[in-house]
Scaffold this motif. Structure first.
Motif, PDB file in Angstrom:
ATOM      1  N   ARG A 141       2.489 -17.272 -68.931  1.00  0.00           N
ATOM      2  CA  ARG A 141       1.459 -18.178 -69.449  1.00  0.00           C
ATOM      3  C   ARG A 141       0.064 -17.632 -69.150  1.00  0.00           C
ATOM      4  O   ARG A 141      -0.841 -17.720 -69.988  1.00  0.00           O
ATOM      5  CB  ARG A 141       1.625 -19.569 -68.842  1.00  0.00           C
ATOM      6  CG  ARG A 141       2.844 -20.321 -69.349  1.00  0.00           C
ATOM      7  CD  ARG A 141       2.787 -21.799 -68.989  1.00  0.00           C
ATOM      8  NE  ARG A 141       2.868 -22.027 -67.548  1.00  0.00           N
ATOM      9  CZ  ARG A 141       4.009 -22.191 -66.883  1.00  0.00           C
ATOM     10  NH1 ARG A 141       5.170 -22.157 -67.542  1.00  0.00           N
ATOM     11  NH2 ARG A 141       4.012 -22.413 -65.583  1.00  0.00           N
ATOM     12  N   TRP A 142      -0.094 -17.068 -67.967  1.00  0.00           N
ATOM     13  CA  TRP A 142      -1.391 -16.495 -67.612  1.00  0.00           C
ATOM     14  C   TRP A 142      -1.713 -15.309 -68.516  1.00  0.00           C
ATOM     15  O   TRP A 142      -2.849 -15.180 -68.996  1.00  0.00           O
ATOM     16  CB  TRP A 142      -1.350 -16.065 -66.141  1.00  0.00           C
ATOM     17  CG  TRP A 142      -2.645 -15.521 -65.634  1.00  0.00           C
ATOM     18  CD1 TRP A 142      -3.679 -16.222 -65.101  1.00  0.00           C
ATOM     19  CD2 TRP A 142      -3.052 -14.141 -65.631  1.00  0.00           C
ATOM     20  NE1 TRP A 142      -4.710 -15.367 -64.741  1.00  0.00           N
ATOM     21  CE2 TRP A 142      -4.346 -14.085 -65.057  1.00  0.00           C
ATOM     22  CE3 TRP A 142      -2.454 -12.963 -66.041  1.00  0.00           C
ATOM     23  CZ2 TRP A 142      -5.036 -12.889 -64.898  1.00  0.00           C
ATOM     24  CZ3 TRP A 142      -3.152 -11.769 -65.878  1.00  0.00           C
ATOM     25  CH2 TRP A 142      -4.415 -11.735 -65.314  1.00  0.00           C
TER      26      TRP A 142
ATOM     27  N   GLU B 251      -6.075 -15.885 -59.068  1.00  0.00           N
ATOM     28  CA  GLU B 251      -6.476 -17.116 -59.731  1.00  0.00           C
ATOM     29  C   GLU B 251      -5.566 -18.274 -59.344  1.00  0.00           C
ATOM     30  O   GLU B 251      -6.025 -19.410 -59.159  1.00  0.00           O
ATOM     31  CB  GLU B 251      -6.487 -16.912 -61.247  1.00  0.00           C
ATOM     32  CG  GLU B 251      -7.589 -15.975 -61.718  1.00  0.00           C
ATOM     33  CD  GLU B 251      -7.685 -15.892 -63.231  1.00  0.00           C
ATOM     34  OE1 GLU B 251      -7.187 -16.833 -63.910  1.00  0.00           O
ATOM     35  OE2 GLU B 251      -8.239 -14.904 -63.741  1.00  0.00           O
ATOM     36  N   THR B 252      -4.278 -17.997 -59.195  1.00  0.00           N
ATOM     37  CA  THR B 252      -3.335 -19.046 -58.805  1.00  0.00           C
ATOM     38  C   THR B 252      -3.620 -19.530 -57.392  1.00  0.00           C
ATOM     39  O   THR B 252      -3.631 -20.743 -57.117  1.00  0.00           O
ATOM     40  CB  THR B 252      -1.897 -18.521 -58.901  1.00  0.00           C
ATOM     41  OG1 THR B 252      -1.636 -18.091 -60.248  1.00  0.00           O
ATOM     42  CG2 THR B 252      -0.886 -19.596 -58.510  1.00  0.00           C
TER      43      THR B 252
ATOM     44  N   ARG C  15      -4.855 -14.624 -71.333  1.00  0.00           N
ATOM     45  CA  ARG C  15      -5.767 -13.488 -71.242  1.00  0.00           C
ATOM     46  C   ARG C  15      -5.694 -12.595 -72.478  1.00  0.00           C
ATOM     47  O   ARG C  15      -6.734 -12.138 -72.975  1.00  0.00           O
ATOM     48  CB  ARG C  15      -5.466 -12.670 -69.981  1.00  0.00           C
ATOM     49  CG  ARG C  15      -6.124 -11.298 -69.945  1.00  0.00           C
ATOM     50  CD  ARG C  15      -6.117 -10.674 -68.566  1.00  0.00           C
ATOM     51  NE  ARG C  15      -7.030 -11.356 -67.668  1.00  0.00           N
ATOM     52  CZ  ARG C  15      -7.524 -10.822 -66.542  1.00  0.00           C
ATOM     53  NH1 ARG C  15      -7.164  -9.598 -66.189  1.00  0.00           N
ATOM     54  NH2 ARG C  15      -8.349 -11.485 -65.774  1.00  0.00           N
TER      55      ARG C  15
ATOM     56  N   PHE D 260      -3.466 -12.456 -61.459  1.00  0.00           N
ATOM     57  CA  PHE D 260      -2.753 -13.736 -61.600  1.00  0.00           C
ATOM     58  C   PHE D 260      -2.586 -14.410 -60.238  1.00  0.00           C
ATOM     59  O   PHE D 260      -2.823 -15.607 -60.084  1.00  0.00           O
ATOM     60  CB  PHE D 260      -1.397 -13.482 -62.260  1.00  0.00           C
ATOM     61  CG  PHE D 260      -0.412 -14.602 -62.093  1.00  0.00           C
ATOM     62  CD1 PHE D 260      -0.628 -15.840 -62.676  1.00  0.00           C
ATOM     63  CD2 PHE D 260       0.742 -14.414 -61.334  1.00  0.00           C
ATOM     64  CE1 PHE D 260       0.293 -16.879 -62.516  1.00  0.00           C
ATOM     65  CE2 PHE D 260       1.662 -15.433 -61.169  1.00  0.00           C
ATOM     66  CZ  PHE D 260       1.435 -16.667 -61.764  1.00  0.00           C
TER      67      PHE D 260
ATOM     68  N   PRO E 192       5.066 -18.750 -65.121  1.00  0.00           N
ATOM     69  CA  PRO E 192       3.618 -18.888 -64.921  1.00  0.00           C
ATOM     70  C   PRO E 192       2.849 -17.593 -65.213  1.00  0.00           C
ATOM     71  O   PRO E 192       1.742 -17.646 -65.758  1.00  0.00           O
ATOM     72  CB  PRO E 192       3.505 -19.274 -63.437  1.00  0.00           C
ATOM     73  CG  PRO E 192       4.821 -19.885 -63.102  1.00  0.00           C
ATOM     74  CD  PRO E 192       5.823 -19.162 -63.928  1.00  0.00           C
TER      75      PRO E 192
END
Length: 724
Positions: free
Chosen positions: A255-256, A307-308, A260, A304, A252
């Motif tokens: 992917r983040w 936001e998660t 960005r 990260f 994850p």
């Protein structure tokens, strides 16, 4: 809620010997029953009556962000919270008769809201199949909720407490094992499990109320999951030799990063420390190897996480709304860092946990520091004050100054007084339960005082009694000064995952209200800006210059002196004293008394050791100067019989000992500013029983107060004054 027979426990008390060499200092408690007697000085049900709970009295966030009743949203209400964190080791949920007695006692003690914690673990204890709730426990939970509601006590409930959730086949539901809290952020199956848990418990109709718990007006707050921030969960599960962060976060995070930075080259330019094998396109960028190694990699990991966490809180909140819940929602209730503050930004309410002198367990070798909370300026309070978002309800879901710290009497003044000054909404001292009905219940966690078991501790109980008056009754005023801390957003994240608001600035919480505020909402008011280059003196000088803070305010950080803008609170770090002077309550917590302490109506002339002394008016609507009945609280320290430490400073526990509880003998010399035709001082048992006077007189009210009374040691006294 079974008890040992009174005769048996009395026999145990009579034959129990205090620790060797301490017989002249520690006195065994004689009380067995701890049920407060109706109409006694400790029965606050008339002084602090609880309201009926209905649609008009549903708790809502008022226009100023304070908790209020729906019928009067502009009028804030303060909620004193009972922590109900039962497990089989502490006796579990009571049967129906016990629940009725317990709920009534909570109301008599002044509680008007309760937090149910680890209900999921209790429901699933010993169960092998997912969601196969123990039917007797479920029935007891439902009955207790109804009993609380009948007594005007609202509910705060965790959507998830145990990292084992409602999965069957686990015997460690109260331990920090399992990965459900992390997977809630990452895994659709984990979210589905959490949602099903809410459907099967919160959305189930309670047969004793006739309504689903989630739709009940008594349910004020749902904490989506207790202490479920990603960084904190990673820290809890880190073991020697293991990576700082679990591998489940790697994909994850990659992917983040890809969303960005798009390319490895752009990421390398931003970070400057990519390894040769790290490629964004291959998803091979590493997590930080050390959580304490600052750098741009750590800065982006924080972004990260934020936001998660915001996304998962929004997802879980939406699931509760779909089930019909209309109350307040919170989560991420610990870890007061800059990163977690951003995660809490959009919640309905902020909930926070905090501890002074934290203890890691009950095993021999458990340690604490034996430090005073006044020596560090009540830092455990200030840390969470700086995590508050102004304009939202603020709920202390857990706090404690833990047993066996000898200064824990401080908590009974520090937290309720500053919670009131800050204008916080709910105050919850954490424990298995805040009260017990009697000493001697035959459960492992009730055979002696333990950390996180405040009900058996006369010192903690004295503090909760003071909290009912100082905080809930409103004896301590809320500050008229608000000092916002500007927040820009992700731009405030630095390279340190552990970064939080500077202590030099959180000292402002000892003077006025503090909290976080979005930078764009600032409109010329005095506040703490970004970057945090100011000092507390800069802010205080500005407040004095605008006549917001009284010019005679005595705050001087260099001298360790902090006075509230109300003039009611004065903390002196160097002398280890906190003083409170209000019309209805005066109190002092002190590590020593080098000279008398004049609080206004009460003057403490001298004492033979450290402790807490408080005087509160008991006559409704009367001040200390005119009340005829006054409650005196005098708390020193308490041990179990036979406690053994590994060191002379009593920092390392070897054996917690057993009942009966021993109270450290002490005395204080007190004078009041008033004279009387007659006055008398009577000991009050821990159950509220008023015993014959131990001192009386006429004219000036002055006496020596000893907690070693002819009827056994106590922390309570009734002072009765007849005017001439």
């Amino acid at each position: 809620m079974k008890s040992w027979p009174v005769a048996l426990l009395a026999a145990l008390i009579s034959c129990a010997a205090p620790p060797a060499g301490a017989s002249d200092q520690w006195v065994p408690v004689r009380d067995v029953s701890l049920e407060v007697q109706p109409g006694s000085p400790l029965d606050f049900s008339s002084l602090l009556p609880n309201t009926v709970i209905d649609a008009e009295h549903r708790l809502v966030a008022g226009p100023d962000g304070r908790l209020a009743f729906a019928l009067a949203p502009e009028k804030p209400v303060r909620m004193l919270c009972a922590s109900l964190a039962w497990s089989p080791a502490s006796g579990g949920f009571p049967d129906h008769q016990g629940a009725d007695r317990y709920a009534r006692q909570l109301a008599m003690h002044g509680y008007n809201i309760a937090r149910l914690h680890f209900v999921d673990a209790s429901l699933m204890a010993g169960r092998e199949k997912d969601f196969d709730f123990d039917p007797e426990t479920l029935d007891r939970v439902h009955y207790l909720l109804a009993a609380l509601k009948r007594n005007g006590i609202y509910w705060i409930i965790d959507g998830l407490s145990s990292p084992r959730g409602a999965y069957g086949g686990h015997g460690d539901r109260w331990d920090a094992n399992g990965d459900l809290k992390l997977r809630l952020h990452l895994d659709d199956a984990a979210f589905a499990h959490w949602r099903t848990l809410q459907q099967k418990f919160l959305a189930r109709v309670n047969p004793y109320t006739g309504i689903a718990t989630i739709r009940d007006d008594a349910l004020a707050v749902v904490i989506l999951a207790n202490e479920n921030g990603i960084e904190f969960d990673s820290l809890v599960h880190e073991r020697p030799g293991d990576p700082a962060y679990r591998e489940a976060l790697a994909a994850p995070f990659n992917r983040w990063l890809a969303g960005r930075y798009r390319t490895t080259e752009a990421l390398a330019e931003a970070w400057g420390d990519l390894g040769a094998e790290e490629r964004l396109e291959a998803g091979s960028v590493r997590l930080p190897a050390n959580r304490y190694e600052d750098g741009p990699r750590m800065r982006d990991l924080q972004a990260f996480f934020t936001e998660t966490e915001q996304a998962s809180a929004e997802r879980m909140s939406r699931a509760l709304r779909d089930l019909g819940y209309s109350g307040l929602i919170s989560t991420y209730n610990n870890w007061p860092t800059v990163q977690t503050a951003l995660s809490r930004r959009d919640l309905d309410a902020v909930t926070m946990n905090t501890y002074h002198d934290w203890v890691g367990g009950y095993s021999p070798g458990a340690t604490l520091t034996q430090a005073s909370s006044l020596a560090d300026g009540a830092n455990y309070m200030r840390m969470i004050a700086a995590a508050r978002w102004l304009g939202k309800p603020f709920i202390v879901s857990e706090y404690d100054h833990l047993f066996w710290n000898r200064y824990r009497y401080e908590a009974g003044l520090v937290m309720p007084a500053y919670a009131a000054l800050q204008g916080w909404d709910v105050l919850c001292r954490h424990g298995h339960g805040p009260i017990v009905l009697a000493y001697g219940e035959p459960y492992p966690h009730k055979r002696q005082m333990l950390p996180y078991a405040i009900a058996l501790d006369p010192v903690a109980r004295a503090g909760e009694t003071l909290a009912a008056l100082a905080f809930r009754r409103g004896d301590v005023a809320t500050s008229a000064v608000t000092i916002p801390f500007a927040v820009r957003g992700a731009a405030d994240l630095g390279e340190d995952m552990q970064a939080r608001e500077p202590e030099r600035l959180t000292e402002l919480a000892l003077v006025g209200r503090i909290g976080l505020m979005a930078d764009e909402r600032f409109d010329g008011e005095v506040g703490v800006m970004q970057p945090r280059a100011q000092g507390a003196r800069d802010i205080l000088d500005a407040l004095r210059g605008e006549a917001v803070l009284p010019s005679d305010n005595r705050t001087d950080s260099e001298r360790g002196l902090h006075q509230s803008d109300t003039g009611e609170l004065l903390l002196d770090r160097r002398s280890g004293q906190l003083r409170l002077s209000t019309p209805r309550t005066e109190a002092a917590a002190f590590s020593s008394l080098r000279e008398p302490v004049d609080l206004g109506e009460m003057r403490i002339e001298q004492a033979d050791g450290n402790g807490l002394v408080a005087l509160s008016a008991l006559d409704a609507g009367k001040a200390l100067a005119t009340s005829r009945r006054l409650l005196l609280i005098f708390a020193t320290d308490a041990h179990n019989t036979g406690m053994v430490f590994r060191d002379s400073e009593e920092k390392i526990i070897e054996d917690f000992g057993e009942l009966p509880v021993l109270i450290r003998k002490g005395y204080v010399d007190l004078t009041l500013s008033r004279s009387a035709a007659r006055w008398k001082v009577s000991p009050v048992g821990l159950d509220g029983t008023v015993y014959p006077p131990v001192d009386q007189g006429s004219g000036p009210v002055a006496f020596r107060l000893s907690n070693d009374t002819p009827y056994g040691p106590t922390t309570y006294f009734l002072l009765e004054v007849e005017e001439g």
